[in-house]
Design an enzyme around this catalytic site. Structure first.
Site, PDB file in Angstrom:
ATOM      1  N   ARG A  77      -0.616   1.567  -7.715  1.00 25.62           N
ATOM      2  CA  ARG A  77      -1.780   1.188  -8.520  1.00 25.62           C
ATOM      3  C   ARG A  77      -1.698   1.778  -9.918  1.00 25.62           C
ATOM      4  NH1 ARG A  77      -7.867   2.571  -6.636  1.00 25.62           N
ATOM      5  NH2 ARG A  77      -6.982   4.682  -6.704  1.00 25.62           N
ATOM      6  N   LYS A 111      -7.384   1.437 -12.297  1.00 25.52           N
ATOM      7  CA  LYS A 111      -8.050   2.734 -12.430  1.00 25.52           C
ATOM      8  C   LYS A 111      -7.901   3.225 -13.870  1.00 25.52           C
ATOM      9  CE  LYS A 111      -8.991   6.718  -9.482  1.00 25.52           C
ATOM     10  NZ  LYS A 111     -10.318   6.196  -9.105  1.00 25.52           N
ATOM     11  N   GLU A 129     -17.641  -2.873  -4.952  1.00 23.20           N
ATOM     12  CA  GLU A 129     -17.210  -1.507  -4.640  1.00 23.20           C
ATOM     13  C   GLU A 129     -18.395  -0.560  -4.742  1.00 23.20           C
ATOM     14  OE1 GLU A 129     -15.738   0.938  -8.369  1.00 23.20           O
ATOM     15  OE2 GLU A 129     -14.337  -0.681  -7.925  1.00 23.20           O
TER      16      GLU A 129
END
Length: 217
Positions: A63, A165, A200
């Protein structure tokens, strides 16, 4: 901590593990003006036999590489970087708490630090890792948390950057988080669209278990 410099001219420099210390940044560094920063969060745990383990660190690396590519930061070999992180954790193993539920938090971070104003891919970057012992994230400990399902604000949309992120994803969430706390909630459950799709939760992963009419799951 671990530091690895990068420049467009020379690529990745030599990794260095050294004592925790402040960063030296030029006031015009791109990270300060255009938020060119990505990070990850993973933990090292000590089991009942004293063995130190990491949970899915390879997924964090994948990620992080995807996130870096999304905002024009240099990518890197995730497997090689993970080996360096393991070496750092081994050196800092004495900081891992031996109390159940506690761990050593590991924060890999990549920033653009080109010393010039201008919107574009940076010509210099810094990849670094810091660590810290941690316990429960919330003040009520390891207990269920109260979530405020909200459509007032949006955390992620199709085509956006919600699945990466990035540092830029977090500052806009502070006001909604403060408002949720004022109403007695621990965090926001982010919804999307008229259908109220679950996207989320502010500080954690979201899993949903549906119970069938016959009692099954």
């Amino acid at each position: 901590m671990l530091s690895i410099p990068w420049t467009a001219a020379n690529g990745w420099g030599k990794p260095q593990i050294h004592p925790y210390r402040p960063l030296q940044l030029d006031p015009s560094s791109s990270v300060l003006h255009y938020c060119q920063t990505v990070f990850e969060g993973l933990k090292a745990y000590r089991d009942e036999k004293g063995k130190v383990t990491l949970f899915r660190p390879d997924m964090n690396m994948k990620r992080m590489v995807r996130s870096a590519a999304r905002i024009a930061l240099p990518t890197f070999d995730g497997d090689a970087f993970l080996e360096l992180i393991k070496r750092l954790v081994k050196m800092d193993a004495h900081w891992i708490p031996q109390v159940p539920g506690y761990s050593l938090y590991i924060r890999p971070t990549l920033i653009g630090n080109q010393a010039a104003l201008g919107v574009g891919p940076p010509n210099a970057a810094l990849l670094f890792v810091i660590c810290s012992p941690v316990g429960p994230y919330y003040k009520n400990g390891f207990k269920p948390v109260k979530l405020l399902a909200t459509t007032k604000y949006v955390r992620a949309v199709p085509g956006g950057t919600g699945s990466y992120k990035l540092g830029a994803n977090y500052a806009p969430c502070l006001v909604p988080q403060t408002e949720a706390a004022a109403e007695g909630y621990d965090q926001n459950l982010w919804l999307l669209g008229e259908e109220h799709y679950l996207t989320e939760v502010g500080t954690m992963n979201l899993f949903v278990a549906l119970k069938k009419e016959d009692g099954g799951m």
